[in-house]
Design an enzyme around this catalytic site. Structure first.
Site, PDB file in Angstrom:
ATOM      1  N   ILE A 190       6.785  -5.279  -9.671  1.00 19.15           N
ATOM      2  CA  ILE A 190       6.907  -4.890  -8.272  1.00 19.15           C
ATOM      3  C   ILE A 190       5.754  -3.992  -7.831  1.00 19.15           C
ATOM      4  O   ILE A 190       5.461  -3.866  -6.638  1.00 19.15           O
ATOM      5  CB  ILE A 190       8.253  -4.186  -8.041  1.00 19.15           C
ATOM      6  CG1 ILE A 190       8.584  -4.129  -6.549  1.00 19.15           C
ATOM      7  CG2 ILE A 190       8.268  -2.795  -8.692  1.00 19.15           C
ATOM      8  CD1 ILE A 190      10.016  -3.718  -6.258  1.00 19.15           C
ATOM      9  N   LYS A 191       5.077  -3.374  -8.792  1.00 17.26           N
ATOM     10  CA  LYS A 191       4.006  -2.428  -8.475  1.00 17.26           C
ATOM     11  C   LYS A 191       2.794  -3.099  -7.834  1.00 17.26           C
ATOM     12  O   LYS A 191       1.956  -2.417  -7.228  1.00 17.26           O
ATOM     13  CB  LYS A 191       3.571  -1.682  -9.734  1.00 17.26           C
ATOM     14  CG  LYS A 191       4.675  -0.860 -10.389  1.00 17.26           C
ATOM     15  CD  LYS A 191       5.128   0.313  -9.540  1.00 17.26           C
ATOM     16  CE  LYS A 191       6.052   1.231 -10.297  1.00 17.26           C
ATOM     17  NZ  LYS A 191       6.458   2.407  -9.513  1.00 17.26           N
ATOM     18  N   ASP A 192       2.699  -4.415  -7.927  1.00 15.55           N
ATOM     19  CA  ASP A 192       1.592  -5.114  -7.265  1.00 15.55           C
ATOM     20  C   ASP A 192       1.596  -4.832  -5.766  1.00 15.55           C
ATOM     21  O   ASP A 192       0.542  -4.698  -5.136  1.00 15.55           O
ATOM     22  CB  ASP A 192       1.704  -6.633  -7.474  1.00 15.55           C
ATOM     23  CG  ASP A 192       1.447  -7.056  -8.907  1.00 15.55           C
ATOM     24  OD1 ASP A 192       1.093  -6.194  -9.732  1.00 15.55           O
ATOM     25  OD2 ASP A 192       1.601  -8.256  -9.199  1.00 15.55           O
ATOM     26  N   ALA A 232       0.400  -1.159  -5.079  1.00 14.73           N
ATOM     27  CA  ALA A 232      -0.973  -0.954  -5.550  1.00 14.73           C
ATOM     28  C   ALA A 232      -1.967  -1.479  -4.515  1.00 14.73           C
ATOM     29  O   ALA A 232      -2.941  -0.802  -4.161  1.00 14.73           O
ATOM     30  CB  ALA A 232      -1.178  -1.640  -6.898  1.00 14.73           C
TER      31      ALA A 232
END
Length: 453
Positions: free
Chosen positions: A42-44, A47
């Site tokens: 999910i950090k995409d 970021a």
């Protein structure tokens, strides 16, 4: 149809109904599968948002270096975007993070600095402090600071929240998210609350983290802080992205329950996810009695299981921590299957002749070497023979003159398979420390005897 670059594939992740693990839960439980993002987490989303906002504000300039403290997933998203946009990356992380996460960051060309876990955030050795210092030292650099950078929450307000609302056709009643930086739960929760103020927002915390007590009492209690194994959730400080007013409740989950649930999700639902997903689902099951049949729960599965192969998906790793109880033989069961015996040792200051006489009288071929009661080495028949052949007069020398490295130590829960691989030409035995501090030795004979009995 095609995409212009990999960054355009971020988002629009599927929502999948859970069935077997949640069979005793009255509500419908849907998992938001964030592993389908190109960086497998999910950090995409955040970021890329942090980078784009920094570019617009002029904080991140062409050819610059991105420096961030990360547990791995944010770093993956930043590194992926950096490849496309032409930036360099330096990441600091902690020594509790899985090797797979560090290796993945390096695969994108990032430099990774591993820092100790068990230090305060203000400690100059912490991964927070090291990343802040590097930002000052490295020219043309920018630190996203995912914990306090509100672009993190905004990314989920703009993307994750609307996706969940549309995918559930507005029927969602509960959002369950593991809380680390707080961006996912706060941004997604804010959007959903604006659509329906009655939606419950539940955050999953871990023991050793400050979130739950701070939410319930308003007190930041340093006594709550201690080292924990669970990755991706919990903190020892209060990130600005955590909106405590928005979150209705924090539920704490043990390291063991999180680890075992991580495996269960894969084995029972066929969904290969990481540690924070296991924690989130374990937390939900702890609160299942609060749910009704017409409730629709969305739980976020943050990242991919491939980043935890050396940990949650490794049986020996689980056994060493007492998380996996099986009928297979372990160091503890090997010791319990034999007659009680005290471990024989020889002090470093004894002569080699004295060591030989002890080994002869007891018919043993190896002996641990101690100094002030601590095991500091070992002595074997072959080492003594080689020393005597080279210099017969060495018999009167002290044991420490020819002692070699000590036998390796294993945990009581270490499996017989792992112990067998550790006993070889260099190590004829392993040492085990019991709960009372007593040290015992396991030899090849002990293993043979345990298997055949």
């Amino acid at each position: 149809m095609w995409y212009n670059n990999i960054l355009e594939t971020i988002g629009n992740t599927p929502l999948v109904k859970l069935n077997k693990i949640t069979k005793d839960v009255k509500a419908t439980v849907l998992a938001k599968i964030e592993t389908t993002n190109p960086g497998n987490s999910i950090k995409d989303r955040m970021a890329l948002k942090m980078i784009e906002d920094a570019e617009k504000s002029g904080k991140l300039k062409p050819g610059g270096t991105i420096i961030e403290g990360t547990s791995g997933n944010t770093g993956m998203g930043l590194a992926m975007a950096a490849v496309i946009k032409g930036y360099k990356c330096i990441f600091t992380t902690t020594d509790k993070q899985s090797k797979e996460k560090v290796d993945a960051l390096k695969a994108f060309g990032a430099e990774v600095i591993v820092c100790p876990t068990d230090v305060d955030p203000e400690d100059p050795r912490s991964y927070y402090s090291v990343s802040s210092r590097l930002e000052k030292e490295v020219p043309n650099s920018w630190k996203p600071n995912q914990y306090d950078n509100l672009s993190n929450s905004i990314a989920h307000y703009e993307q994750t929240g609307p996706e969940i609302w549309e995918q559930t056709e507005g029927k969602i009643t509960h959002l369950v998210v593991g809380v680390g930086t707080g961006g996912t739960i706060s941004g997604t929760g804010k959007f959903l609350r604006e659509k329906n103020p009655d939606i419950k927002i539940w955050g999953i915390d871990t023991y050793g983290s400050v979130f739950k007590k701070y939410k319930e009492t308003g007190v930041f209690d340093e006594k709550e802080i201690y080292s924990y194994i669970t990755e991706g959730i919990g903190e020892d400080f209060l990130p600005k992205n955590v909106d405590f007013d928005l979150i209705d409740h924090f539920e704490k989950v043990t390291d063991k329950d999180a680890a075992l649930m991580t495996r269960d999700i894969t084995r029972k639902e066929g969904i290969f996810v990481g540690n924070s997903a296991g924690a989130a689902l374990a937390g939900l099951l702890q609160m299942k009695d609060q749910l009704k049949e017409d409730d629709v729960v969305v739980i976020v599965f943050h990242d991919h299981g491939s980043r935890y192969m050396g940990k949650m998906f490794n049986d020996d790793w689980l056994r060493e921590r007492g998380f996996l109880q099986e009928d297979r033989l372990t160091a503890k069961s090997i010791l319990e299957s034999r007659e009680k015996q005290e471990m024989v040792t020889v002090d470093v200051n004894k002569t080699i002749t004295e060591a030989i006489n002890t080994m002869k009288s007891l018919y043993i071929s190896q002996i641990p070497v101690t100094q002030q009661g601590m095991v500091v080495g070992k002595l074997t028949e072959s080492e003594i023979l080689n020393a005597l052949l080279e210099n017969p007069s060495i018999k009167s020398a002290k044991v420490e003159s020819i002692a070699s490295s000590p036998f390796p130590f294993v945990d009581l829960n270490t499996s017989i398979d792992k112990i067998s691989t550790m006993i070889n030409k260099e190590n004829a035995a392993v040492l085990v420390e019991r709960e009372n501090g007593l040290i015992e030795i396991i030899t090849q004979y002990d293993i043979i005897n345990a298997i055949s009995s």
